[in-house]
Design an enzyme around this catalytic site. Structure first.
Site, PDB file in Angstrom:
ATOM      1  CG  MET A 155      22.312  12.337   3.278  1.00  0.00           C
ATOM      2  SD  MET A 155      23.279  13.558   2.968  1.00  0.00           S
ATOM      3  CE  MET A 155      22.680  14.696   1.566  1.00  0.00           C
ATOM      4  CG  PHE A 166      -9.739  -9.763  11.459  1.00  0.00           C
ATOM      5  CD1 PHE A 166      -7.941 -10.149  12.074  1.00  0.00           C
ATOM      6  CD2 PHE A 166      -9.395  -9.688  10.150  1.00  0.00           C
ATOM      7  CE1 PHE A 166      -7.206 -10.551  10.871  1.00  0.00           C
ATOM      8  CE2 PHE A 166      -8.848  -9.968   9.428  1.00  0.00           C
ATOM      9  CZ  PHE A 166      -7.461 -10.645   9.519  1.00  0.00           C
ATOM     10  CD  GLN A 167      -7.231  -7.386   8.201  1.00  0.00           C
ATOM     11  OE1 GLN A 167      -7.828  -7.183   7.031  1.00  0.00           O
ATOM     12  NE2 GLN A 167      -6.322  -7.901   8.098  1.00  0.00           N
ATOM     13  CE  LYS A 194     -17.060  -6.978   3.769  1.00  0.00           C
ATOM     14  NZ  LYS A 194     -16.132  -7.832   4.409  1.00  0.00           N
ATOM     15  CD  GLU A 205      -1.759  -2.595   1.870  1.00  0.00           C
ATOM     16  OE1 GLU A 205      -0.247  -2.612   2.154  1.00  0.00           O
ATOM     17  OE2 GLU A 205      -2.607  -3.153   2.171  1.00  0.00           O
TER      18      GLU A 205
HETATM   19  C1  LIG Z   1      12.413   6.006   5.349  1.00  0.00           C
HETATM   20  C2  LIG Z   1      13.090   6.588   5.557  1.00  0.00           C
HETATM   21  N1  LIG Z   1      14.786   5.587   6.098  1.00  0.00           N
HETATM   22  C3  LIG Z   1      15.652   6.257   7.397  1.00  0.00           C
HETATM   23  C4  LIG Z   1      15.822   8.120   6.367  1.00  0.00           C
HETATM   24  C5  LIG Z   1      17.158   8.550   6.522  1.00  0.00           C
HETATM   25  N2  LIG Z   1      18.431   7.951   5.575  1.00  0.00           N
HETATM   26  C6  LIG Z   1      18.470   9.462   4.616  1.00  0.00           C
HETATM   27  S1  LIG Z   1      19.020   9.448   3.720  1.00  0.00           S
HETATM   28  C7  LIG Z   1      19.621   7.883   3.805  1.00  0.00           C
HETATM   29  C8  LIG Z   1      20.493   7.052   3.323  1.00  0.00           C
HETATM   30  C9  LIG Z   1      19.973   6.862   1.883  1.00  0.00           C
HETATM   31  O1  LIG Z   1      21.092   6.072   1.611  1.00  0.00           O
HETATM   32  P1  LIG Z   1      20.445   5.534  -0.409  1.00  0.00           P
HETATM   33  O2  LIG Z   1      19.239   4.988  -0.941  1.00  0.00           O
HETATM   34  O3  LIG Z   1      21.162   4.196  -0.787  1.00  0.00           O
HETATM   35  O4  LIG Z   1      20.823   6.746  -0.959  1.00  0.00           O
HETATM   36  P2  LIG Z   1      22.805   7.209  -1.065  1.00  0.00           P
HETATM   37  O5  LIG Z   1      22.474   8.913   0.504  1.00  0.00           O
HETATM   38  O6  LIG Z   1      23.272   6.659  -0.927  1.00  0.00           O
HETATM   39  O7  LIG Z   1      22.249   8.149  -2.061  1.00  0.00           O
HETATM   40  C10 LIG Z   1      18.450   7.134   4.551  1.00  0.00           C
HETATM   41  C11 LIG Z   1      19.191   6.267   6.159  1.00  0.00           C
HETATM   42  C12 LIG Z   1      14.913   8.127   5.485  1.00  0.00           C
HETATM   43  N3  LIG Z   1      14.969   9.636   4.188  1.00  0.00           N
HETATM   44  N4  LIG Z   1      14.118   7.872   4.886  1.00  0.00           N
END
Ligand SMILES: Cc1ncc(C[n+]2csc(CCOP(=O)(O)OP(=O)(O)O)c2C)c(N)n1
Ligand SMILES: [Mg+2]
Lengths: 171, 575
Positions: free
Chosen positions: B480, B113-114, B163, B51
């Site tokens: 990042m 449920f749900q 529902k 979803e």
């Molecule tokens: C759902 C979610 N979890 C954690 C984060 C924190 N976060 C921001 S950037 C990042 C790393 C992203 O890694 P990647 O997709 O490999 O991108 P890169 O920075 O390596 O280009 C994380 C964990 C986030 N923004 N969103």
């Protein structure tokens, strides 16, 4: 920071009150009191909120509230332009021999006796919030056992409307 | 008037609203509505694999088309899985109608449920929501839901439908009008405010437009361009606004903020007038608010009064629809500049000088594929294509490089998760974009971390014939986060190493019926990307690149623009 009274006309619908109170907690504003009840129209309720915040936050609160679909109108009630009242119920401990004195005192202060028990009396007091506080102070030395306040409710004074000084925002 | 079931009424309502496509997954509490889909509708239903994917698809569709996106889920876990895209749509003002099934009315409140309180859970992240327990209310609620989602500042709404309401029979009439006495978004602009704004613009020595996503939402790009051209106003354009003014426009100084260009940040820093248009002084743009545009007066244009003055005081607030406001402003500015002809020469020369001295830059190294090189190759490839290219991204370094290096010349061609920063947005959003723009090549520039959060939607892309190209900027890391650990946590790389070993993205692509490519060096890049664009089906390109590359420039969180960190060897900040 200063205290402000906000009056809100709200559609009387499920969840409407929750949306308003949620907005306050979500945006980190503290509600000192909140009173809600029916109005002259069955489909509309009125909320009176008391908040302690800066002018800037107050503006934000008003603007954010206007965006709620169930909120019809938000008005700040300035002290000099509003009638504000509050009801308090106060149960005061009192020994039988001091009952008469306490009842006499409360009557002078404008309170009603709502119930009398063996060792306590419940008073009902309606007045301006500062009067409620004064009454509370008055009976405190006897020993306040329980106390509940409705929180203030308010309406703009029709006399103030005539002067037309109060800014309010319609949505 | 026609006698029908609530479930059929939902689809008739969607048809009345002009909905072409809805994204979702069925389940117990929404089953009657899926049965109505089986009975027939002009609405195309795209079956997602999660979803969250359905929600981001609806967002991508909305952002690419300017129409309301629709996502459908069952109660309980279906609804909770929609929470992230609803929050994403909330933060980025994306018009979205989320429809969820709810347990039968007589079970509500019993922990059936749900059963989950969907309207309660989403209350802080929707413009409004409805729990429908009476079938007679259904048409009016759906009409209102679409109206609220698309008017004023756009955003998500939720309609939770019991529902038994879906199963109930009633006389369906779709209302012509909504009955929402408390919903009156501004529809005009205060003429005095506009005149004041025009005068301030005419008198400014160093004005800068600060345009954001609101310009795209308001379809006010032509009006913005007209203003920029006629008043010779230089502009910075935020991540969310990218594409609202052509990136090739000489007065477009690109994105400001944490990973924006030095020149965009300097421009704001030295401006005497900031004209914010559909932007909201987000902390990723401002850094330290007290040091943001310290010498500037602010004019703030926004449809949402609550944004004006929220972060930064606006000397001239202008609340109202941007399309109208900008059109009128351009005329007012023409009139005002006829009286006062400002000499902008020195300011524009200064901006040009900064742009020349401080371009985005990175150091290439022998035998190492830099992520920026991959994005430049994509940019160059897109420029040679006849068809439009629409980009989506994940969240992280790759997203910031995409913002820096891609050139977007048309509105709604850059679609990303800004406010919420939702990893996993890119792939499903691309599928949704493709549904809106079958004519375009839709490319998701993703991170390896992000890709793994929602790559199951490749199945949706493959089976629903919504082909996308996913380019995984595979640095083997949550890059990042790694960058922050390197710069601010003494190189303690806690739990950020994803590796280049697992998974094999090309094989994963094949498993989903998509074409898979692996790129390990710069010389393989061009061919692989071109092949992916022309694969005739969805494609994944695994671009294995330098794990250590960092994204610069960088204004650390909470710092001032002048505290910008640059790659080693960069010229110091000008005084
Ligand atoms: C759902 C979610 N979890 C954690 C984060 C924190 N976060 C921001 S950037 C990042 C790393 C992203 O890694 P990647 O997709 O490999 O991108 P890169 O920075 O390596 O280009 C994380 C964990 C986030 N923004 N969103
Ligand atoms: Mg990565």
């Amino acid at each position: 920071m200063s205290a402000h009274t906000i009056s809100v006309r709200l559609e009387n619908r499920p969840g409407a009150l929750a949306r308003v109170s949620q907005l306050f907690s979500r945006r980190g504003y503290n509600i000192q009191s909140l009173a809600v009840g029916p109005t002259e129209r069955p489909d509309i309720s009125r909320l009176t909120l008391r908040v302690d915040c800066s002018e800037h936050s107050l503006e934000q609160i008003e603007k954010q509230m206007h965006k709620l679909v169930n909120v019809l109108r938000v008005t700040e009630l300035r002290p000099d332009e509003a009638v504000e009242r509050e009801l308090a119920l106060i149960t005061v401990s009192v020994a039988t021999d001091r009952r008469a004195e306490l009842v006499a005192l409360s009557q002078v202060a404008g309170a009603q006796v709502a119930d009398i028990g063996r060792d306590a009396i419940t008073f009902e007091f309606v007045g301006r919030p500062d009067q409620v506080e004064a009454f509370e102070e008055l009976v405190r030395p006897y020993g306040v056992r329980e106390l509940v306040r409705t929180g203030r409710v308010g309406l703009r004074r029709p006399s103030a409307t005539a002067r037309g000084a109060q800014p309010s925002v319609n949505v | 008037m026609a006698r029908m079931l609530g479930s059929d009424a939902i689809l008739r309502a969607l048809e009345h609203e002009g909905v072409e496509v809805a994204f979702g997954i069925p389940g117990g509490a929404i089953l009657p509505t899926y049965d109505a889909i089986a009975r027939g509708t002009t609405v195309r239903h795209v079956l997602a694999r999660h979803e969250q994917g359905a929600g981001h698809m609806a967002e991508g569709y909305a952002r690419a088309s300017g129409r309301v996106g629709v996502a459908i889920a069952t109660s309980g876990p279906g609804a909770t899985n929609l929470v992230t895209p609803i929050a994403d749509a909330w933060m980025d003002s994306t018009p979205l109608v989320a429809i969820t099934g709810q347990v039968r009315s007589n079970l509500i409140g019993t922990d059936a449920f749900q059963e989950i309180d969907a309207t309660g859970i989403t209350m802080p992240i929707v413009k409004h929501s409805w729990l429908v327990q009476d079938v007679e209310e259904l048409p009016g609620v759906l009409k209102s839901a679409f109206h609220v989602a698309r008017t004023g500042r756009q955003g998500p709404v939720l309609v939770d439908i019991a529902k038994d309401v879906q199963e109930a029979e009633f006389d369906f009439v779709y209302p012509d009008e909504v009955d929402l006495p408390g919903w009156k978004p501004p529809h005009k602009v205060h003429p005095r405010q506009l005149r004041e704004a025009a005068r301030a613009i005419a008198e400014a020595q160093r004005p800068i437009l600060y345009a954001g996503g609101g310009v795209l939402n308001a379809d006010a790009c032509a009006e913005l361009l007209e203003l920029v051209d006629s008043a010779h106003l230089p502009a910075v354009v935020t991540l969310m606004g990218k594409g609202c003014l052509p990136d090739s426009h000489p007065l477009n100084y690109g994105p400001p903020g944490m990973h924006g260009s030095k020149y965009a940040n300097f421009a704001l820093n030295k401006a005497d007038l900031v004209i914010a248009v559909g932007s909201r002084f987000d902390d990723r743009v401002t850094g330290k608010v007290s040091a943001f545009a310290p010498g500037a007066k602010v004019i703030h244009f926004d449809i949402d009064a609550a944004e004006v003055g929220k972060i930064r005081h606006a000397e001239i607030p202008v609340v109202g629809p941007l399309k109208l406001a900008l059109a009128q402003l351009a005329a007012e500015v023409r009139a005002a500049t006829a009286e006062v002809a400002p000499d902008r020469g020195p300011w524009l020369r200064q901006l040009e000088d900064w742009r020349e001295r401080f371009p985005y830059r990175y150091a290439k190294a022998e035998g190492v594929l830099k992520p920026q090189t991959a994005i430049e190759a994509l940019r160059d490839l897109a420029a040679t294509r006849e068809e439009d290219v629409v980009w989506t991204t994940g969240v992280g370094q790759h997203q910031m490089w995409a913002m820096q290096y891609l050139r977007c010349e048309t509105p709604r061609s850059f679609i990303t998760s800004g406010g919420l920063g939702t990893m996993g947005y890119g792939v499903p959003a691309a599928v949704g974009v493709k549904a809106a723009r079958p004519d375009a090549t839709v490319v998701c520039i993703d991170g390896d971390g992000c890709f793994q959060m929602t790559c199951q939607e490749l199945a949706t892309a493959a089976l629903e014939r919504l082909p996308i190209v996913a380019v995984v900027i595979n640095n083997g890391w949550l890059g990042m986060v790694r960058q922050w650990q390197e710069l601010f946590y003494a190189e303690r790389f806690a739990q950020t190493h994803l590796t280049h070993a697992v998974p094999d993205y090309a094989q994963l692509a094949e498993a989903y019926g998509c074409a898979g490519f692996t790129v390990e060096s710069e010389d393989q890049l061009e061919d692989a990307l071109a092949a992916a664009f022309d694969a005739g089906r969805s494609a994944v390109v695994d671009v294995r690149c330098d794990p250590e590359e960092k994204c610069f420039p960088m204004v650390p969180a909470g710092a001032a623009a002048v505290d910008i960190i640059e790659a080693p060897g960069e010229e110091a900040v000008p005084a």
